[in-house]
Design a protein around this motif. Sequence first.
Motif, short mmCIF file in Angstrom:
data_model
loop_
_atom_site.label_atom_id
_atom_site.label_comp_id
_atom_site.label_asym_id
_atom_site.label_seq_id
_atom_site.Cartn_x
_atom_site.Cartn_y
_atom_site.Cartn_z
N GLN A 173 0.83 -1.21 0.00
CA GLN A 173 0.00 0.00 0.00
C GLN A 173 0.86 1.26 0.00
N LEU A 174 1.98 1.22 0.72
CA LEU A 174 2.88 2.38 0.75
C LEU A 174 3.55 2.59 -0.60
N GLU A 175 3.93 1.50 -1.27
CA GLU A 175 4.50 1.64 -2.61
C GLU A 175 3.48 2.22 -3.57
N GLN A 176 2.22 1.82 -3.40
CA GLN A 176 1.16 2.37 -4.23
C GLN A 176 1.01 3.87 -3.98
N LEU A 177 1.12 4.28 -2.73
CA LEU A 177 1.05 5.70 -2.41
C LEU A 177 2.18 6.48 -3.08
N GLU A 178 3.38 5.89 -3.11
CA GLU A 178 4.51 6.56 -3.75
C GLU A 178 4.21 6.87 -5.21
N ARG A 179 3.44 6.03 -5.86
CA ARG A 179 3.09 6.25 -7.26
C ARG A 179 1.90 7.19 -7.43
N GLU A 180 0.91 7.05 -6.54
CA GLU A 180 -0.35 7.77 -6.73
C GLU A 180 -0.28 9.24 -6.32
N LEU A 181 0.40 9.55 -5.22
CA LEU A 181 0.35 10.92 -4.70
C LEU A 181 0.89 11.96 -5.67
N PRO A 182 2.04 11.75 -6.31
CA PRO A 182 2.49 12.78 -7.27
C PRO A 182 1.58 12.92 -8.47
N VAL A 183 0.89 11.85 -8.85
CA VAL A 183 -0.08 11.94 -9.95
C VAL A 183 -1.26 12.81 -9.53
N GLU A 184 -1.74 12.60 -8.30
CA GLU A 184 -2.83 13.43 -7.78
C GLU A 184 -2.41 14.90 -7.70
N ASN A 185 -1.15 15.14 -7.38
CA ASN A 185 -0.66 16.50 -7.23
C ASN A 185 -0.67 17.30 -8.53
N GLU A 186 -0.46 16.62 -9.65
CA GLU A 186 -0.24 17.33 -10.91
C GLU A 186 -1.39 18.27 -11.26
N GLU A 187 -2.61 17.86 -10.99
CA GLU A 187 -3.77 18.70 -11.33
C GLU A 187 -3.75 20.03 -10.58
N PHE A 188 -3.11 20.04 -9.42
CA PHE A 188 -3.13 21.22 -8.57
C PHE A 188 -1.75 21.88 -8.46
N ALA A 189 -0.86 21.49 -9.36
CA ALA A 189 0.52 21.98 -9.29
C ALA A 189 0.62 23.44 -9.73
N ILE A 190 1.35 24.23 -8.95
CA ILE A 190 1.61 25.62 -9.27
C ILE A 190 3.05 25.71 -9.76
N HIS A 191 3.21 26.13 -11.02
CA HIS A 191 4.53 26.12 -11.65
C HIS A 191 5.22 27.47 -11.49
N ASN A 192 6.53 27.41 -11.50
CA ASN A 192 7.35 28.62 -11.45
C ASN A 192 7.69 29.03 -12.89
N PRO A 193 7.21 30.18 -13.35
CA PRO A 193 7.41 30.57 -14.76
C PRO A 193 8.85 30.91 -15.11
N THR A 194 9.72 31.06 -14.10
CA THR A 194 11.12 31.41 -14.40
C THR A 194 12.01 30.18 -14.58
N THR A 195 11.44 28.98 -14.41
CA THR A 195 12.26 27.77 -14.49
C THR A 195 13.00 27.67 -15.81
N LYS A 196 12.38 28.11 -16.89
CA LYS A 196 12.99 28.00 -18.21
C LYS A 196 13.73 29.27 -18.63
N LEU A 197 13.79 30.27 -17.72
CA LEU A 197 14.38 31.55 -18.06
C LEU A 197 15.74 31.73 -17.37
N ILE A 198 16.54 32.59 -17.95
CA ILE A 198 17.87 32.87 -17.40
C ILE A 198 17.95 34.31 -16.92
N SER A 199 18.44 34.47 -15.70
CA SER A 199 18.73 35.79 -15.14
C SER A 199 20.20 35.82 -14.77
N ASP A 200 20.94 36.75 -15.33
CA ASP A 200 22.35 36.86 -15.00
C ASP A 200 22.55 37.18 -13.52
#
Length: 499
Positions: A414-441
Amino acid sequence: MNKLFVLIIGTLLLLALLVSCSGKKEVDSEKTNTNSDDKLEISIMMHFDGIEFPQKGNDVEKEIEEYTKSKLDIQAAPGATFSEKLPAVVASGDMPMVIGMNQFREPYMINALRGDLFWEIGLFLDQFPNLSSINSVIYDNISLDGKTYGLPRVRPLARDIYIYRKDWLDNLGMEEPKTVEEFYEMLYAFSYNDPDQNGKDDTYGMTVEKEGLINRFAPLFGAPNGWEEKDGQFTHTTSTQEYLDGLNFFKKLYDNGLITKDFAVIERSQWEEAFALGKAGVWPDTSNAIVRMYNRIREHEPNVELGAFSLLEGPHGKRVAAGGGHNGIFVFPKSSIKTEEELIQVLSFFEKLQEEPMHTLFKWGVEGKHYDLVDGKPILNESADLHNEVILPYTLPLGIVPAEENALVGDISQLEQLERELPVENEEFAIHNPTTKLISDTQAEKGPQLNTIISDANIKYIMGQLDEKGWKKEIDRWRTSGGDKMAEEYAQEYAKLDK
């Protein structure tokens, strides 16, 4: 006359032979990356966080070479050593065919990528079904100037979770929390209601280190994940009221004794140990840590029960901070991969690593040694050292797509199943950082120093050494020291990509 004729003919034959030999050498030089068995010779430099890398010719490496029709030359070094060596290796130009790295946002690597020292592989990915099926958000996150130079070592985009003592919660007659308020009640009960039923006041709610939870709670309270982009302009999360709301929640946990009192100075090992030894009831970490921690605790507490959750309902609904979705990338130097044909051969090697036989190898090891097939399902041999012989040297540093994606499926807990399921559940509610793909000197040059200003201000505020006015003054200092400049640079980079 006849002698002259013979001499001329002899000279022409000799010239023809020399030209022929020269041509033969040229053809051979084009095959420098293959051997007599038509196996592709691939040199790979990567970090390795185990104790000792396996000897050349071991069973795992043999299976990789046989299936991918390759001959591997792996240069593996511990993470810290690898990081120190890498800049000099790149600067020298004498590089292996493949380099796995986490430092691709460092200034020297940005210059090397923009300086055309590495192949842009995005143009070729559509030839490889497994590699091209990776979430486009992840490829976007590792891109530079809108171009893809690397293959990501994929991990879940949003993998933050809370691991907790389920047996303690059951002792208290409570349910797994669904909201921020219920989470607070859980931490309070773990601190003051004797959850382990030993009659002693020796537990507390949650083990934390530094300000790790602020980055979790701030988005939950509505703050951006790092930065927010609106109409091409960038606002840092610390400039929002929602960030301060999350900080105040953290301060409330501290003031009421529900979290680690010395959170500002403890090391990661102490942070984990507080949960492992039954002092704290909640351990905030990532989804892949559940089973590892369970196995650690049950060595001294066989009847332990763990649970895990990730999403809590906050004032702005369910929100969870997203990461980059990777643990570094593989890049391909032009100094050692001379042609597009060679590049495609190397990419084909990584494509084949994503197929079922290789994923099964990465997940379960070598059949008959690390596992046996029983009724078509892999069963681990507990006496085999899967972790040190397979997981650490090959699965983690050499993997692209997580091995469980295509590997043979065995019985999982059951714990191994949780390791797989929880990040999948998170994706729908994920807040992304728009600067991840950007470069700032400014971020590249002064990022650590600027981050320290925020970190120190947060710690002092939580511990009562700064009031709200003093905290805001420190945030203003961060802005004038480079924060505002970072926002300008991100806006400029964003505008270039938007065009």
